[in-house]
Design a protein around this motif. Structure first.
Motif, PDB file in Angstrom:
ATOM      1  N   UNK A 182      -7.630  27.008  43.506  1.00  0.00           N
ATOM      2  CA  UNK A 182      -9.210  27.093  42.854  1.00  0.00           C
ATOM      3  C   UNK A 182     -10.046  28.253  43.815  1.00  0.00           C
ATOM      4  N   UNK A 183     -10.914  28.629  42.897  1.00  0.00           N
ATOM      5  CA  UNK A 183     -11.801  29.454  43.430  1.00  0.00           C
ATOM      6  C   UNK A 183     -12.855  28.673  44.394  1.00  0.00           C
ATOM      7  N   UNK A 184     -13.695  29.345  45.271  1.00  0.00           N
ATOM      8  CA  UNK A 184     -14.756  28.870  45.912  1.00  0.00           C
ATOM      9  C   UNK A 184     -15.953  29.144  45.121  1.00  0.00           C
ATOM     10  N   UNK A 185     -16.380  27.879  44.384  1.00  0.00           N
ATOM     11  CA  UNK A 185     -17.473  28.158  43.517  1.00  0.00           C
ATOM     12  C   UNK A 185     -17.616  29.572  42.811  1.00  0.00           C
ATOM     13  N   UNK A 186     -16.632  29.783  41.875  1.00  0.00           N
ATOM     14  CA  UNK A 186     -16.429  31.082  41.424  1.00  0.00           C
ATOM     15  C   UNK A 186     -15.836  32.428  42.065  1.00  0.00           C
ATOM     16  N   UNK A 187     -15.975  32.121  43.433  1.00  0.00           N
ATOM     17  CA  UNK A 187     -15.823  33.398  44.286  1.00  0.00           C
ATOM     18  C   UNK A 187     -14.545  33.265  44.916  1.00  0.00           C
ATOM     19  N   UNK A 188     -13.891  34.200  45.563  1.00  0.00           N
ATOM     20  CA  UNK A 188     -12.576  34.284  46.085  1.00  0.00           C
ATOM     21  C   UNK A 188     -12.931  33.737  47.625  1.00  0.00           C
ATOM     22  N   UNK A 189     -11.830  33.213  48.072  1.00  0.00           N
ATOM     23  CA  UNK A 189     -11.934  32.414  49.549  1.00  0.00           C
ATOM     24  C   UNK A 189     -11.811  33.696  50.688  1.00  0.00           C
ATOM     25  N   UNK A 190     -12.378  33.661  51.711  1.00  0.00           N
ATOM     26  CA  UNK A 190     -12.154  34.728  52.763  1.00  0.00           C
ATOM     27  C   UNK A 190     -11.114  34.137  53.682  1.00  0.00           C
ATOM     28  N   UNK A 191     -10.181  35.222  53.825  1.00  0.00           N
ATOM     29  CA  UNK A 191      -9.210  35.050  54.714  1.00  0.00           C
ATOM     30  C   UNK A 191      -9.433  35.770  56.036  1.00  0.00           C
ATOM     31  N   UNK A 210      -9.248  27.057  58.582  1.00  0.00           N
ATOM     32  CA  UNK A 210      -9.579  25.694  58.643  1.00  0.00           C
ATOM     33  C   UNK A 210     -10.050  25.380  57.238  1.00  0.00           C
ATOM     34  N   UNK A 211     -10.057  23.888  57.024  1.00  0.00           N
ATOM     35  CA  UNK A 211     -10.992  23.502  55.778  1.00  0.00           C
ATOM     36  C   UNK A 211     -10.343  23.768  54.572  1.00  0.00           C
ATOM     37  N   UNK A 212     -11.094  23.719  53.507  1.00  0.00           N
ATOM     38  CA  UNK A 212     -10.770  23.968  52.157  1.00  0.00           C
ATOM     39  C   UNK A 212     -10.159  25.446  51.922  1.00  0.00           C
ATOM     40  N   UNK A 213     -10.520  26.330  52.595  1.00  0.00           N
ATOM     41  CA  UNK A 213     -10.028  27.902  52.435  1.00  0.00           C
ATOM     42  C   UNK A 213      -8.474  27.618  52.860  1.00  0.00           C
ATOM     43  N   UNK A 214      -8.361  27.000  53.895  1.00  0.00           N
ATOM     44  CA  UNK A 214      -6.937  26.977  54.461  1.00  0.00           C
ATOM     45  C   UNK A 214      -5.939  26.201  53.418  1.00  0.00           C
ATOM     46  N   UNK A 215      -6.676  25.059  53.024  1.00  0.00           N
ATOM     47  CA  UNK A 215      -6.049  24.324  51.916  1.00  0.00           C
ATOM     48  C   UNK A 215      -5.635  24.969  50.775  1.00  0.00           C
ATOM     49  N   UNK A 241       4.204  38.975  41.404  1.00  0.00           N
ATOM     50  CA  UNK A 241       3.001  38.379  40.563  1.00  0.00           C
ATOM     51  C   UNK A 241       2.317  37.346  41.733  1.00  0.00           C
ATOM     52  N   UNK A 242       3.037  37.049  42.635  1.00  0.00           N
ATOM     53  CA  UNK A 242       2.537  36.037  43.876  1.00  0.00           C
ATOM     54  C   UNK A 242       1.530  36.700  44.522  1.00  0.00           C
ATOM     55  N   UNK A 243       1.602  37.934  44.974  1.00  0.00           N
ATOM     56  CA  UNK A 243       0.725  38.707  45.621  1.00  0.00           C
ATOM     57  C   UNK A 243      -0.739  38.984  44.608  1.00  0.00           C
ATOM     58  N   UNK A 244      -0.527  39.124  43.207  1.00  0.00           N
ATOM     59  CA  UNK A 244      -1.546  39.383  42.367  1.00  0.00           C
ATOM     60  C   UNK A 244      -2.309  37.951  42.579  1.00  0.00           C
ATOM     61  N   UNK A 245      -1.598  36.970  42.494  1.00  0.00           N
ATOM     62  CA  UNK A 245      -2.414  35.637  42.518  1.00  0.00           C
ATOM     63  C   UNK A 245      -3.030  35.604  43.606  1.00  0.00           C
ATOM     64  N   UNK A 246      -2.464  35.860  45.010  1.00  0.00           N
ATOM     65  CA  UNK A 246      -3.218  36.003  46.285  1.00  0.00           C
ATOM     66  C   UNK A 246      -4.606  36.711  45.862  1.00  0.00           C
ATOM     67  N   UNK A 247      -4.625  37.705  45.465  1.00  0.00           N
ATOM     68  CA  UNK A 247      -5.757  38.651  45.188  1.00  0.00           C
ATOM     69  C   UNK A 247      -6.783  38.214  44.296  1.00  0.00           C
ATOM     70  N   UNK A 248      -6.270  37.380  43.370  1.00  0.00           N
ATOM     71  CA  UNK A 248      -7.327  36.576  42.560  1.00  0.00           C
ATOM     72  C   UNK A 248      -8.013  35.511  43.239  1.00  0.00           C
ATOM     73  N   UNK A 249      -7.630  35.132  44.309  1.00  0.00           N
ATOM     74  CA  UNK A 249      -8.210  33.792  44.844  1.00  0.00           C
ATOM     75  C   UNK A 249      -8.765  33.906  46.347  1.00  0.00           C
ATOM     76  N   UNK A 250      -8.162  35.094  46.926  1.00  0.00           N
ATOM     77  CA  UNK A 250      -8.636  35.468  48.088  1.00  0.00           C
ATOM     78  C   UNK A 250      -8.765  37.011  48.361  1.00  0.00           C
ATOM     79  N   UNK A 251      -9.807  37.085  49.475  1.00  0.00           N
ATOM     80  CA  UNK A 251     -10.595  38.334  49.864  1.00  0.00           C
ATOM     81  C   UNK A 251     -10.155  38.659  51.308  1.00  0.00           C
TER      82      UNK A 251
END
Length: 160
Positions: free
Chosen positions: A59-68, A111-116, A150-160
């Motif tokens: 899931x997104x972080x309140x509509x935003x991508x998670x920071x890695x 750590x936390x939700x971004x890690x999960x 496609x997995x890498x595409x999913x990564x970019x949809x949810x993480x920055x």
């Protein structure tokens, strides 16, 4: 004595013939088993992809991508580059992706939700790479490489 030798020779020829016939039947049976095994493997791979798509979705972080964290990004980028440059040697690709994934894991300080959330992407991704390395069929492996892409595409949809 001649009759005994003739009888022994006849029995020997008969047993040889029966043995050849049994060997041929065994080969036919082995061929049937191999074909059946290929169908089962294809069904398993299809089921595996269904499991991936049905896995807990990131899931997104309140509509935003998670920071890695920055230390992890080069390993994701290198994995993507390897997939983009894939030339058909899927065993080598799986080995190289495994190295990148291991480095990605080692560099994780999240750590936390971004890690999960990252793990919701990472676990199926790792499984796809592992299965790619275990494959023995070029056509199926090429499809698996596309799923990894496609997995890498999913990564970019949810993480920055």
């Amino acid at each position: 004595m001649k009759k005994i030798k003739l009888m022994a020779l006849s029995l020997s020829v008969a047993f040889s013939f029966m043995s050849c016939k049994q060997e041929s039947a065994d080969q036919d049976h082995d061929m049937h088993d191999a074909t059946e095994e290929m169908h089962e493997m294809a069904a398993d791979e299809h089921e595996m992809m269904d499991d991936y798509h049905e896995a807990e979705q990131v899931s997104l972080n309140n509509g935003e991508r998670w920071v890695v964290n920055e230390e992890m990004k080069p390993f994701v980028a290198e994995g993507e580059k390897l997939v983009a440059e894939y030339s058909g040697d899927y065993k080598k690709l799986a080995e190289e992706l495994t190295v990148q994934n291991n480095q990605l894991i080692k560099s994780c300080t999240m750590e936390g939700t971004s890690h999960d959330e990252l793990h919701k992407w990472l676990h199926p991704h790792l499984e796809m790479v592992k299965e790619l390395g275990d494959m023995d069929n070029q056509e199926v492996a090429d499809k698996q490489v596309n799923e990894i892409k496609k997995s890498y595409q999913v990564y970019h949809e949810y993480f920055q």
